[in-house]
Design an enzyme around this catalytic site. Structure first.
Site, PDB file in Angstrom:
ATOM      1  N   ASP A 148       0.812  -1.211   0.000  1.00 14.47           N
ATOM      2  CA  ASP A 148       0.000   0.000   0.000  1.00 14.47           C
ATOM      3  C   ASP A 148       0.846   1.263   0.000  1.00 14.47           C
ATOM      4  OD1 ASP A 148      -2.408  -1.376  -0.041  1.00 14.47           O
ATOM      5  OD2 ASP A 148      -2.481  -1.568   2.133  1.00 14.47           O
ATOM      6  N   GLY A 149       1.942   1.265   0.752  1.00 14.08           N
ATOM      7  CA  GLY A 149       2.800   2.446   0.806  1.00 14.08           C
ATOM      8  C   GLY A 149       3.401   2.781  -0.541  1.00 14.08           C
ATOM      9  N   ASN A 185      -6.263   8.832  -0.233  1.00 15.54           N
ATOM     10  CA  ASN A 185      -7.042   8.099   0.766  1.00 15.54           C
ATOM     11  C   ASN A 185      -7.646   9.018   1.824  1.00 15.54           C
ATOM     12  OD1 ASN A 185      -6.808   5.543  -0.287  1.00 15.54           O
ATOM     13  ND2 ASN A 185      -5.136   4.914   1.056  1.00 15.54           N
ATOM     14  N   GLU A 186      -6.783   9.708   2.566  1.00 11.85           N
ATOM     15  CA  GLU A 186      -7.291  10.505   3.678  1.00 11.85           C
ATOM     16  C   GLU A 186      -6.304  11.578   4.105  1.00 11.85           C
ATOM     17  OE1 GLU A 186      -4.459   7.975   5.105  1.00 11.85           O
ATOM     18  OE2 GLU A 186      -6.391   6.983   4.690  1.00 11.85           O
ATOM     19  N   TYR A 236      -7.400   3.988   6.618  1.00  8.76           N
ATOM     20  CA  TYR A 236      -7.383   4.465   7.997  1.00  8.76           C
ATOM     21  C   TYR A 236      -8.797   4.723   8.520  1.00  8.76           C
ATOM     22  CZ  TYR A 236      -5.452   7.059  12.020  1.00  8.76           C
ATOM     23  OH  TYR A 236      -5.100   7.485  13.270  1.00  8.76           O
ATOM     24  N   ALA A 237      -9.660   5.280   7.684  1.00  7.16           N
ATOM     25  CA  ALA A 237     -11.037   5.561   8.117  1.00  7.16           C
ATOM     26  C   ALA A 237     -11.742   4.282   8.554  1.00  7.16           C
ATOM     27  CB  ALA A 237     -11.811   6.243   6.996  1.00  7.16           C
TER      28      ALA A 237
END
EC number: 2.7.1.23
Length: 329
Positions: free
Chosen positions: A105-106, A179-180, A222-223
Protein backbone atom coordinates in the site's frame (compact mmCIF):
# COMPACT_ATOMS: atom_id res chain seq x y z
CA UNK A 1 -14.54 9.28 -9.32
CA UNK A 2 -15.17 12.15 -11.65
CA UNK A 3 -14.90 11.22 -15.29
CA UNK A 4 -13.38 7.99 -16.55
CA UNK A 5 -11.60 7.41 -19.77
CA UNK A 6 -9.34 5.05 -21.62
CA UNK A 7 -5.67 5.84 -22.05
CA UNK A 8 -6.32 8.97 -24.07
CA UNK A 9 -9.95 8.36 -25.13
CA UNK A 10 -13.07 9.55 -23.36
CA UNK A 11 -15.14 6.97 -21.51
CA UNK A 12 -18.87 6.74 -20.89
CA UNK A 13 -20.44 7.41 -17.51
CA UNK A 14 -22.63 4.69 -16.07
CA UNK A 15 -22.98 6.03 -12.54
CA UNK A 16 -22.79 9.33 -10.77
CA UNK A 17 -19.40 8.47 -9.32
CA UNK A 18 -16.62 6.30 -10.72
CA UNK A 19 -17.30 5.63 -14.36
CA UNK A 20 -16.75 2.59 -16.50
CA UNK A 21 -14.29 3.28 -19.28
CA UNK A 22 -14.20 2.00 -22.81
CA UNK A 23 -11.38 -0.49 -23.49
CA UNK A 24 -7.96 1.14 -23.75
CA UNK A 25 -6.96 -0.84 -26.84
CA UNK A 26 -5.23 1.35 -29.37
CA UNK A 27 -5.54 4.58 -27.44
CA UNK A 28 -2.49 4.69 -25.19
CA UNK A 29 -0.17 7.65 -24.88
CA UNK A 30 3.19 7.47 -26.59
CA UNK A 31 6.36 9.49 -26.42
CA UNK A 32 7.10 12.12 -29.05
CA UNK A 33 9.17 9.67 -31.11
CA UNK A 34 6.32 7.15 -31.21
CA UNK A 35 8.01 4.83 -28.71
CA UNK A 36 5.60 3.35 -26.18
CA UNK A 37 7.02 3.77 -22.68
CA UNK A 38 5.95 2.40 -19.29
CA UNK A 39 7.13 3.95 -16.06
CA UNK A 40 8.00 1.29 -13.45
CA UNK A 41 8.04 1.96 -9.71
CA UNK A 42 9.03 -0.79 -7.30
CA UNK A 43 9.69 -1.32 -3.61
CA UNK A 44 13.34 -2.24 -4.11
CA UNK A 45 13.73 -3.13 -0.44
CA UNK A 46 11.70 -6.29 -1.05
CA UNK A 47 13.38 -9.19 -2.89
CA UNK A 48 9.98 -10.15 -4.32
CA UNK A 49 9.61 -6.68 -5.82
CA UNK A 50 13.09 -6.80 -7.36
CA UNK A 51 12.38 -10.15 -8.99
CA UNK A 52 8.95 -9.00 -10.14
CA UNK A 53 10.43 -5.84 -11.62
CA UNK A 54 12.96 -7.91 -13.54
CA UNK A 55 10.21 -10.10 -15.02
CA UNK A 56 8.05 -7.11 -16.00
CA UNK A 57 10.97 -5.29 -17.62
CA UNK A 58 11.97 -8.37 -19.61
CA UNK A 59 8.41 -8.91 -20.84
CA UNK A 60 7.93 -5.29 -21.90
CA UNK A 61 11.28 -5.00 -23.66
CA UNK A 62 10.65 -8.22 -25.59
CA UNK A 63 7.45 -6.62 -26.89
CA UNK A 64 9.23 -3.46 -28.00
CA UNK A 65 7.93 -1.28 -25.15
CA UNK A 66 10.39 1.05 -23.47
CA UNK A 67 10.78 1.11 -19.71
CA UNK A 68 11.59 4.09 -17.49
CA UNK A 69 12.66 3.84 -13.85
CA UNK A 70 13.90 6.19 -11.18
CA UNK A 71 17.66 6.52 -11.11
CA UNK A 72 17.65 5.98 -7.33
CA UNK A 73 15.95 2.60 -7.81
CA UNK A 74 17.93 1.49 -10.86
CA UNK A 75 21.00 0.64 -8.77
CA UNK A 76 18.96 -1.96 -6.86
CA UNK A 77 17.37 -3.54 -9.94
CA UNK A 78 18.94 -5.94 -12.48
CA UNK A 79 18.21 -3.78 -15.54
CA UNK A 80 19.65 -3.78 -19.05
CA UNK A 81 21.27 -0.61 -20.37
CA UNK A 82 18.27 0.10 -22.62
CA UNK A 83 16.09 0.97 -19.62
CA UNK A 84 15.73 4.75 -19.24
CA UNK A 85 16.84 6.24 -15.92
CA UNK A 86 15.31 9.50 -14.68
CA UNK A 87 15.54 11.60 -11.55
CA UNK A 88 12.76 11.40 -8.96
CA UNK A 89 10.92 14.62 -9.80
CA UNK A 90 7.14 14.28 -9.76
CA UNK A 91 7.07 14.83 -13.54
CA UNK A 92 9.21 11.73 -14.08
CA UNK A 93 6.27 9.76 -15.54
CA UNK A 94 5.26 12.37 -18.10
CA UNK A 95 5.13 11.05 -21.67
CA UNK A 96 4.53 7.48 -20.49
CA UNK A 97 1.32 5.63 -21.29
CA UNK A 98 1.18 3.75 -18.00
CA UNK A 99 2.69 3.67 -14.51
CA UNK A 100 3.19 0.13 -13.18
CA UNK A 101 3.73 -0.05 -9.41
CA UNK A 102 5.06 -3.15 -7.65
CA UNK A 103 4.72 -3.21 -3.88
CA UNK A 104 2.39 -2.78 -0.93
CA UNK A 105 0.00 0.00 0.00
CA UNK A 106 2.80 2.45 0.81
CA UNK A 107 4.44 1.98 -2.59
CA UNK A 108 1.08 2.32 -4.33
CA UNK A 109 0.41 5.61 -2.54
CA UNK A 110 3.88 6.76 -3.55
CA UNK A 111 3.00 5.88 -7.13
CA UNK A 112 -0.19 7.93 -6.81
CA UNK A 113 2.00 11.04 -6.43
CA UNK A 114 3.49 10.43 -9.88
CA UNK A 115 0.13 9.43 -11.37
CA UNK A 116 -1.60 12.59 -10.14
CA UNK A 117 1.15 14.94 -11.28
CA UNK A 118 1.54 13.42 -14.74
CA UNK A 119 -2.04 12.27 -15.42
CA UNK A 120 -0.65 8.83 -16.31
CA UNK A 121 -2.86 5.88 -15.23
CA UNK A 122 -1.44 3.73 -12.42
CA UNK A 123 -1.59 -0.07 -12.52
CA UNK A 124 -0.77 -1.59 -9.14
CA UNK A 125 0.56 -5.09 -8.52
CA UNK A 126 0.13 -6.02 -4.86
CA UNK A 127 3.18 -7.47 -3.13
CA UNK A 128 1.93 -6.57 0.35
CA UNK A 129 -1.07 -7.66 2.38
CA UNK A 130 -4.39 -5.99 1.54
CA UNK A 131 -3.61 -3.73 -1.41
CA UNK A 132 -7.03 -2.25 -2.22
CA UNK A 133 -5.44 0.08 -4.77
CA UNK A 134 -3.78 -2.81 -6.59
CA UNK A 135 -5.36 -4.42 -9.61
CA UNK A 136 -3.25 -7.58 -9.74
CA UNK A 137 -1.34 -9.95 -7.47
CA UNK A 138 2.20 -11.26 -7.72
CA UNK A 139 1.09 -14.42 -9.54
CA UNK A 140 -0.51 -12.32 -12.29
CA UNK A 141 2.71 -10.77 -13.67
CA UNK A 142 2.53 -12.54 -17.03
CA UNK A 143 -1.08 -11.44 -17.44
CA UNK A 144 -0.18 -7.88 -16.43
CA UNK A 145 2.53 -7.67 -19.08
CA UNK A 146 0.23 -9.12 -21.72
CA UNK A 147 -2.55 -6.64 -20.89
CA UNK A 148 -0.12 -3.73 -21.02
CA UNK A 149 1.30 -4.85 -24.37
CA UNK A 150 -2.16 -5.23 -25.91
CA UNK A 151 -3.56 -2.19 -24.08
CA UNK A 152 -6.31 -4.42 -22.71
CA UNK A 153 -7.19 -2.35 -19.69
CA UNK A 154 -9.63 0.35 -18.70
CA UNK A 155 -9.01 3.55 -16.81
CA UNK A 156 -11.13 5.09 -14.08
CA UNK A 157 -10.65 8.28 -12.12
CA UNK A 158 -10.66 8.37 -8.33
CA UNK A 159 -11.55 11.39 -6.25
CA UNK A 160 -8.74 13.05 -4.31
CA UNK A 161 -8.64 15.62 -1.50
CA UNK A 162 -7.19 19.12 -1.53
CA UNK A 163 -5.99 20.06 1.95
CA UNK A 164 -5.40 23.56 3.30
CA UNK A 165 -3.93 24.53 6.68
CA UNK A 166 -4.63 27.99 8.08
CA UNK A 167 -2.80 29.50 11.03
CA UNK A 168 -3.58 32.96 12.39
CA UNK A 169 -5.75 33.59 9.35
CA UNK A 170 -2.98 32.91 6.83
CA UNK A 171 -2.45 29.86 4.63
CA UNK A 172 0.39 27.92 6.23
CA UNK A 173 0.41 24.73 4.16
CA UNK A 174 -1.29 23.04 1.21
CA UNK A 175 -1.33 19.34 0.37
CA UNK A 176 -3.43 16.60 -1.19
CA UNK A 177 -4.44 12.99 -0.49
CA UNK A 178 -5.91 10.03 -2.32
CA UNK A 179 -7.04 8.10 0.77
CA UNK A 180 -7.29 10.51 3.68
CA UNK A 181 -6.11 13.59 5.51
CA UNK A 182 -5.98 12.95 9.25
CA UNK A 183 -5.62 15.44 12.08
CA UNK A 184 -4.02 13.60 14.98
CA UNK A 185 -2.60 14.22 18.42
CA UNK A 186 1.16 14.53 18.55
CA UNK A 187 1.66 13.28 22.10
CA UNK A 188 0.47 9.82 23.08
CA UNK A 189 -0.40 10.82 26.63
CA UNK A 190 -2.54 13.88 25.76
CA UNK A 191 -5.88 14.18 23.97
CA UNK A 192 -6.34 16.57 21.09
CA UNK A 193 -9.27 18.98 21.50
CA UNK A 194 -10.95 19.83 18.19
CA UNK A 195 -14.13 21.28 16.74
CA UNK A 196 -15.37 19.76 13.49
CA UNK A 197 -17.22 21.71 10.82
CA UNK A 198 -19.14 20.95 7.62
CA UNK A 199 -19.93 23.64 5.05
CA UNK A 200 -19.16 26.50 7.37
CA UNK A 201 -21.27 25.25 10.28
CA UNK A 202 -19.95 23.66 13.51
CA UNK A 203 -20.83 20.00 14.15
CA UNK A 204 -19.19 18.90 17.38
CA UNK A 205 -16.38 19.62 19.83
CA UNK A 206 -14.57 16.71 21.46
CA UNK A 207 -11.27 15.46 22.73
CA UNK A 208 -9.69 12.32 21.35
CA UNK A 209 -6.97 11.00 19.11
CA UNK A 210 -8.05 13.05 16.11
CA UNK A 211 -10.22 13.05 12.98
CA UNK A 212 -9.92 11.34 9.60
CA UNK A 213 -11.26 13.06 6.47
CA UNK A 214 -11.39 10.49 3.68
CA UNK A 215 -12.47 9.74 0.13
CA UNK A 216 -14.49 6.63 -0.77
CA UNK A 217 -11.19 5.13 -1.96
CA UNK A 218 -9.80 5.73 1.53
CA UNK A 219 -12.86 4.30 3.28
CA UNK A 220 -11.12 0.91 3.43
CA UNK A 221 -7.89 2.39 4.82
CA UNK A 222 -7.38 4.47 8.00
CA UNK A 223 -11.04 5.56 8.12
CA UNK A 224 -12.05 1.89 8.24
CA UNK A 225 -9.70 1.24 11.16
CA UNK A 226 -11.23 4.23 12.97
CA UNK A 227 -14.73 2.76 12.63
CA UNK A 228 -15.90 4.50 9.49
CA UNK A 229 -18.20 2.98 6.85
CA UNK A 230 -17.04 1.20 3.71
CA UNK A 231 -18.11 3.35 0.75
CA UNK A 232 -18.26 1.94 -2.76
CA UNK A 233 -15.83 3.80 -5.08
CA UNK A 234 -18.57 4.90 -7.49
CA UNK A 235 -20.29 6.82 -4.68
CA UNK A 236 -19.24 10.46 -4.69
CA UNK A 237 -18.87 11.58 -1.08
CA UNK A 238 -16.52 12.82 1.62
CA UNK A 239 -16.11 11.09 4.99
CA UNK A 240 -15.33 12.54 8.42
CA UNK A 241 -14.48 9.91 11.05
CA UNK A 242 -13.50 10.73 14.66
CA UNK A 243 -10.63 8.72 16.14
CA UNK A 244 -11.26 7.43 19.68
CA UNK A 245 -13.36 10.47 20.57
CA UNK A 246 -14.48 11.09 24.16
CA UNK A 247 -17.97 12.31 23.27
CA UNK A 248 -21.57 11.12 23.24
CA UNK A 249 -21.87 12.09 19.59
CA UNK A 250 -18.79 10.98 17.69
CA UNK A 251 -20.26 9.18 14.72
CA UNK A 252 -18.76 8.94 11.22
CA UNK A 253 -20.27 11.46 8.81
CA UNK A 254 -20.79 11.04 5.06
CA UNK A 255 -21.25 14.34 3.25
CA UNK A 256 -21.72 15.68 -0.25
CA UNK A 257 -18.62 15.54 -2.47
CA UNK A 258 -18.94 19.32 -2.79
CA UNK A 259 -18.86 19.90 0.97
CA UNK A 260 -15.96 21.57 2.73
CA UNK A 261 -14.85 19.76 5.89
CA UNK A 262 -12.86 21.57 8.54
CA UNK A 263 -11.12 20.58 11.77
CA UNK A 264 -10.07 23.32 14.19
CA UNK A 265 -7.40 22.55 16.78
CA UNK A 266 -8.50 24.35 19.91
CA UNK A 267 -6.27 27.12 21.35
CA UNK A 268 -5.72 25.52 24.77
CA UNK A 269 -4.75 22.04 23.59
CA UNK A 270 -1.41 20.42 22.71
CA UNK A 271 -0.35 20.82 19.10
CA UNK A 272 -1.44 18.21 16.58
CA UNK A 273 -0.15 16.71 13.34
CA UNK A 274 -1.68 16.61 9.87
CA UNK A 275 -0.96 13.43 7.92
CA UNK A 276 -1.81 13.06 4.23
CA UNK A 277 -2.09 9.42 3.15
CA UNK A 278 0.16 8.55 6.10
CA UNK A 279 3.14 9.72 4.03
CA UNK A 280 3.47 13.48 4.46
CA UNK A 281 3.08 15.32 7.75
CA UNK A 282 3.09 18.86 9.08
CA UNK A 283 2.78 20.12 12.64
CA UNK A 284 -0.46 21.83 13.61
CA UNK A 285 -0.01 24.43 16.37
CA UNK A 286 -2.85 25.11 18.77
CA UNK A 287 -5.43 27.24 16.96
CA UNK A 288 -4.65 25.82 13.51
CA UNK A 289 -7.48 25.08 11.09
CA UNK A 290 -7.47 22.29 8.49
CA UNK A 291 -9.86 22.52 5.52
CA UNK A 292 -10.52 19.52 3.28
CA UNK A 293 -12.43 19.59 0.01
CA UNK A 294 -12.75 17.53 -3.16
CA UNK A 295 -9.46 17.60 -5.05
CA UNK A 296 -9.22 19.45 -8.35
CA UNK A 297 -7.00 16.71 -9.84
CA UNK A 298 -8.07 13.03 -9.67
CA UNK A 299 -5.83 9.96 -9.76
CA UNK A 300 -6.33 7.64 -12.74
CA UNK A 301 -6.26 3.89 -12.06
CA UNK A 302 -5.85 1.23 -14.74
CA UNK A 303 -8.22 -1.69 -14.35
CA UNK A 304 -7.80 -5.22 -15.71
CA UNK A 305 -10.93 -6.79 -14.27
CA UNK A 306 -14.65 -6.14 -14.28
CA UNK A 307 -15.13 -7.73 -10.86
CA UNK A 308 -17.48 -5.79 -8.61
CA UNK A 309 -16.22 -3.90 -5.59
CA UNK A 310 -18.27 -6.31 -3.47
CA UNK A 311 -16.17 -9.24 -4.70
CA UNK A 312 -12.99 -7.24 -4.12
CA UNK A 313 -14.10 -6.43 -0.57
CA UNK A 314 -14.84 -10.08 0.21
CA UNK A 315 -11.52 -11.22 -1.25
CA UNK A 316 -9.31 -8.57 0.38
CA UNK A 317 -10.81 -8.97 3.86
CA UNK A 318 -11.41 -12.73 3.51
CA UNK A 319 -15.03 -12.21 4.55
CA UNK A 320 -17.08 -15.36 5.33
CA UNK A 321 -19.86 -15.83 2.78
CA UNK A 322 -20.61 -19.51 3.27
CA UNK A 323 -24.35 -20.13 3.18
CA UNK A 324 -25.10 -17.43 0.63
CA UNK A 325 -27.66 -18.65 -1.91
CA UNK A 326 -28.23 -15.57 -4.02
CA UNK A 327 -31.45 -14.22 -5.48
CA UNK A 328 -34.07 -16.79 -6.60
CA UNK A 329 -33.88 -17.65 -10.27
Amino acid sequence: MTSSETSGAAGTADTAGARTAAPAHGTGRTAEDGQRTVFLLAHTGRPAAVRSAELVVQGLLRSGIGVRVLAEEAADLPLPASVERVESEQCAAEGCELLVVLGGDGTLLRGADFARTSGVPMLGVNLGRVGFLAEAERDDLDKVVDRVVTRSYEVEERMTLDVLVRNNGSIAHTDWALNEASVEKAARERMLEVVTEVDGRPVSRFGGDGVVCATPTGSTAYAFSAGGPVVWPEVEALLMVPISAHALFAKPLVTSPDSVLAVEVQPKTPHGVLWCDGRRSVELPAGARVEVRRGAVPVRLARLHHASFTDRLVAKFALPVAGWRGAPQ
